[in-house]
Design an enzyme around this catalytic site. Structure first.
Site, PDB file in Angstrom:
ATOM      1  N   LYS A 139       0.819  -1.214   0.000  1.00  0.00           N
ATOM      2  CA  LYS A 139       0.000   0.000   0.000  1.00  0.00           C
ATOM      3  C   LYS A 139       0.854   1.266   0.000  1.00  0.00           C
ATOM      4  CE  LYS A 139      -2.146  -1.033   3.858  1.00  0.00           C
ATOM      5  NZ  LYS A 139      -1.563  -2.336   4.271  1.00  0.00           N
ATOM      6  N   ARG A 168      -0.159  -8.953  13.497  1.00  0.00           N
ATOM      7  CA  ARG A 168      -0.726  -7.956  12.576  1.00  0.00           C
ATOM      8  C   ARG A 168      -1.576  -8.627  11.496  1.00  0.00           C
ATOM      9  NH1 ARG A 168       4.760  -5.419  11.088  1.00  0.00           N
ATOM     10  NH2 ARG A 168       3.638  -4.358   9.409  1.00  0.00           N
ATOM     11  N   ARG A 198      11.657  -1.410  10.676  1.00  0.00           N
ATOM     12  CA  ARG A 198      10.598  -1.069  11.624  1.00  0.00           C
ATOM     13  C   ARG A 198      10.607  -2.065  12.767  1.00  0.00           C
ATOM     14  NH1 ARG A 198       5.115  -0.218   8.313  1.00  0.00           N
ATOM     15  NH2 ARG A 198       4.313  -1.324  10.134  1.00  0.00           N
ATOM     16  N   ARG A 240      12.160  -6.456   4.929  1.00  0.00           N
ATOM     17  CA  ARG A 240      12.209  -5.091   4.386  1.00  0.00           C
ATOM     18  C   ARG A 240      12.925  -4.115   5.313  1.00  0.00           C
ATOM     19  NH1 ARG A 240       5.744  -3.344   4.705  1.00  0.00           N
ATOM     20  NH2 ARG A 240       5.704  -3.110   6.967  1.00  0.00           N
ATOM     21  N   ARG A 291      -9.459   0.490   9.727  1.00  0.00           N
ATOM     22  CA  ARG A 291      -8.955  -0.852   9.978  1.00  0.00           C
ATOM     23  C   ARG A 291      -9.964  -1.756  10.647  1.00  0.00           C
ATOM     24  NH1 ARG A 291      -3.242   0.170   9.547  1.00  0.00           N
ATOM     25  NH2 ARG A 291      -2.031  -1.677   9.920  1.00  0.00           N
TER      26      ARG A 291
HETATM   27  P1  ADP Z   1       0.998  -2.364   8.330  1.00  0.00           P
HETATM   28  O1  ADP Z   1      -0.213  -2.077   7.537  1.00  0.00           O
HETATM   29  O2  ADP Z   1       2.208  -2.679   7.495  1.00  0.00           O
HETATM   30  O3  ADP Z   1       0.780  -3.351   9.442  1.00  0.00           O
HETATM   31  P2  ADP Z   1       1.023   0.380   9.401  1.00  0.00           P
HETATM   32  O4  ADP Z   1       2.248   1.183   9.265  1.00  0.00           O
HETATM   33  O5  ADP Z   1      -0.174   0.763   8.595  1.00  0.00           O
HETATM   34  O6  ADP Z   1       1.483  -1.098   9.103  1.00  0.00           O
HETATM   35  O7  ADP Z   1       0.574   0.317  10.936  1.00  0.00           O
HETATM   36  C1  ADP Z   1       1.465  -0.062  11.961  1.00  0.00           C
HETATM   37  C2  ADP Z   1       0.721  -0.159  13.301  1.00  0.00           C
HETATM   38  O8  ADP Z   1       0.130   1.120  13.626  1.00  0.00           O
HETATM   39  C3  ADP Z   1      -0.458  -1.130  13.343  1.00  0.00           C
HETATM   40  O9  ADP Z   1      -0.046  -2.456  13.586  1.00  0.00           O
HETATM   41  C4  ADP Z   1      -1.295  -0.533  14.501  1.00  0.00           C
HETATM   42  O10 ADP Z   1      -0.720  -0.843  15.757  1.00  0.00           O
HETATM   43  C5  ADP Z   1      -1.130   0.963  14.287  1.00  0.00           C
HETATM   44  N1  ADP Z   1      -2.199   1.519  13.425  1.00  0.00           N
HETATM   45  C6  ADP Z   1      -2.020   2.052  12.184  1.00  0.00           C
HETATM   46  N2  ADP Z   1      -3.205   2.451  11.660  1.00  0.00           N
HETATM   47  C7  ADP Z   1      -4.151   2.159  12.599  1.00  0.00           C
HETATM   48  C8  ADP Z   1      -5.567   2.300  12.662  1.00  0.00           C
HETATM   49  N3  ADP Z   1      -6.270   2.818  11.643  1.00  0.00           N
HETATM   50  N4  ADP Z   1      -6.207   1.893  13.788  1.00  0.00           N
HETATM   51  C9  ADP Z   1      -5.540   1.378  14.816  1.00  0.00           C
HETATM   52  N5  ADP Z   1      -4.199   1.186  14.826  1.00  0.00           N
HETATM   53  C10 ADP Z   1      -3.507   1.575  13.730  1.00  0.00           C
END
Ligand code: ADP
Ligand code: ZN
Length: 215
Positions: free
Chosen positions: A13, A172, A161, A127, A88
């Site tokens: 994404k 996740r 990360r 990554r 999410r």
């Molecule tokens: P990925 O999609 O690769 O898991 P992101 O960078 O989008 O990683 O998100 C990393 C972390 O940030 C998630 O695992 C969660 O803990 C938090 N997070 C991100 N966006 C949200 C959201 N919309 N609601 C709740 N937690 C979020």
């Protein structure tokens, strides 16, 4: 034009959002990036988010909804935005609908990047990226040509990360299938769900996205 990119962690994404920013003048709104910045800056939001993110769990809905609502009001979002990592779960999707209606905005497309879950752990745990220019790399699929050095800018500040370790990735992925996947029928019901093959090459995915956004 306002769109959502939906897809499991590692679906690509972020990479595609950057491409769409350049090509369509949209602004990428990544809740993950915003939360990581808050953690790094040690803000109140960052304190709430830190441990949850390291465990691969969701940060409370009201926190992310508040962040997005404020961000969407900023001037640079007037030309359209890409939501990446938000919503999410169903509560966030409903909050988003209410927020957009209140602001007089709407969503044109929700695009699911479909990937085979079996390859995601390998994609994510391999990554890393350049802390100076943001270039993304992968141990196997896109290694740097000189060990420890960014090909793009020569920096040696390469980072992984903290939540890209196998254990956190597994939670996740579980959160994605339990909480986020139910959004697919939600948006399908609204008639705005589109799908692209996230297993194709980066260029091929970009082309599919171009076609959807240009239609
Ligand atoms: P990925 O999609 O690769 O898991 P992101 O960078 O989008 O990683 O998100 C990393 C972390 O940030 C998630 O695992 C969660 O803990 C938090 N997070 C991100 N966006 C949200 C959201 N919309 N609601 C709740 N937690 C979020
Ligand atoms: Zn660099």
């Amino acid at each position: 034009m306002n769109i959502i990119l939906l897809g499991a962690p590692g679906a690509g994404k972020g990479t595609q959002a950057k491409m769409l920013e350049d090509k369509f003048g949209l602004v990428q709104l990544s809740t993950g990036d915003m939360l990581r910045a808050a953690v790094a800056a040690g803000t109140e939001v960052g304190k709430v988010a830190k441990d949850l993110m390291e465990a691969g769990e969701l940060v409370p809905d009201e926190v992310v909804v508040g962040i997005i609502s404020d961000r969407v009001d900023e001037e640079d979002c007037k030309g359209g935005f890409i939501l990446d990592g938000f919503p999410r779960n169903t509560a966030q999707a409903e909050a988003l609908d209410a927020m957009l209606e209140e602001k007089g905005l709407s969503l044109q497309h929700v695009i699911e990047m479909k990937v085979n879950p079996d390859i995601l752990v390998e994609r994510i745990t391999g990554r890393f990226s350049c802390g100076d220019c943001g270039a993304g790399y992968h141990d196997i699929y896109k290694p740097v040509s000189k060990e420890g050095t960014c090909d793009e800018c020569g920096s040696t500040n390469l980072n992984r990360r903290k939540d890209d370790n196998e254990e956190t990735v597994r939670s996740r992925l579980e959160v994605y299938s339990n909480e986020t996947e139910p959004l697919l029928p939600y948006y399908q019901g609204k008639g705005i769900l589109r799908q692209v093959d996230g297993m194709a090459s980066m260029d091929a995915v970009a082309e599919e996205l171009n076609a959807i956004l240009s239609a």
